[in-house]
Design a protein around this motif. Sequence first.
Motif, PDB file in Angstrom:
ATOM      1  N   HIS A 114      86.705 116.009 134.538  1.00 59.33           N
ATOM      2  CA  HIS A 114      85.535 116.002 133.662  1.00 59.33           C
ATOM      3  C   HIS A 114      84.372 116.822 134.223  1.00 59.33           C
ATOM      4  N   SER A 135      91.649 112.482 131.597  1.00 60.49           N
ATOM      5  CA  SER A 135      90.710 111.419 131.261  1.00 60.49           C
ATOM      6  C   SER A 135      91.377 110.058 131.379  1.00 60.49           C
ATOM      7  N   ILE A 152      86.553 109.639 127.520  1.00 59.60           N
ATOM      8  CA  ILE A 152      87.007 110.630 126.538  1.00 59.60           C
ATOM      9  C   ILE A 152      85.814 111.202 125.780  1.00 59.60           C
ATOM     10  N   SER A 155      83.782 113.682 127.777  1.00 58.18           N
ATOM     11  CA  SER A 155      84.441 114.982 127.959  1.00 58.18           C
ATOM     12  C   SER A 155      84.409 115.812 126.678  1.00 58.18           C
ATOM     13  N   ILE A 163      92.255 116.772 125.540  1.00 58.23           N
ATOM     14  CA  ILE A 163      92.107 115.645 126.459  1.00 58.23           C
ATOM     15  C   ILE A 163      93.495 115.157 126.855  1.00 58.23           C
ATOM     16  N   CYS A 191      88.984 110.963 120.697  1.00 57.24           N
ATOM     17  CA  CYS A 191      89.085 112.411 120.897  1.00 57.24           C
ATOM     18  C   CYS A 191      88.489 113.205 119.744  1.00 57.24           C
ATOM     19  N   VAL A 196      94.832 115.627 121.735  1.00 55.56           N
ATOM     20  CA  VAL A 196      95.109 114.632 122.771  1.00 55.56           C
ATOM     21  C   VAL A 196      96.551 114.757 123.243  1.00 55.56           C
TER      22      VAL A 196
END
Length: 327
Positions: A114, A135, A152, A155, A163, A191, A196
């Motif tokens: 991150h 994450s 999440i 980020s 992610i 997300c 993801v």
Amino acid sequence: MQATETPTQLPQVTEPRNPGQELDMDWVMSARANTSAIERRCASLPGRRSVKKEFQAAWLCRAISCIDLTTLAGDDTAGRVARLCAKARQPVRPDILKPLGMEGLTVGAVCVYHDMIAPARDALTGTGIPVAAVSTGFPAGLSPFHLRVAEIGESVKVGADEIDIVISRRHVLTGNWQALYDEMRAFRTACGGAHVKAILATGELGSLRNVARASLVCMMAGADFIKTSTGKEAVNATLPVSLVMIRAIRDYHQRTGYRVGYKPAGGISKAKDALVYLSLIKEELGNRWLQPDLFRFGASSLLGDIERQLDHHVTGAYSASWRHAMG
């Protein structure tokens, strides 16, 4: 700030995103894995599928375009990430790429922690190369649930395009598929527009059957990719695990019409290994999955060996590995 469901800006995406579906326990429990048959199939692959000369060079260039160039070290700095991003923009020396007609080749993404998202985005401005962030308490995934969800969101807020989340292995080991589904669904929602990747940590799931079932549950919950490993487990990506996950992806596509991506990670460091994985994808899923929006290698040292092999193809001589450093 809560993430919202907005269209992704990833330049290579051409597929409708997997929206997920309700948890289908009959489908999940019907998943099986014939270990001996899977191992026989995988053992035969390296010997049966080899490519040479210009065909090998072309496949290796495709492998480069599917690499998530990664640094996940505790001593990462903005300078190290900037050097890695320079390698992402120019993964192979120009004097090697020009004879191959592959000028402009880049990797699929850069993957960082991150705190390194902002330096990575700055270094990749204008390139179209996505920034991925690990994450959810990576690699163990054992921090409090609300903190994993919040991580999440943080980020995504600072600009991560993808992610890479880790699932709770205990849900798989205890057969609590509803808990795994609910967890994955919450991660997918957090997300928003970022894609993801669900890391299954397959080396810690106990059996290939568990890998098959966890793959299906994560896809039902909306995973855009399923990924083998964090790279921190004792056993990471293997061909048997890959075959199980790939066939789960094929089954999901046949039933729902949605394509989910696949990412083997950890332990793939040689060009010849990359060729085996690409041939497995081609045979089991077809050419459409040989694109960076549906296939990635989680690797760093792999790129150096591929560049060395391409140098040999162009010059006819093997160079020292130090001439193909990451940064």
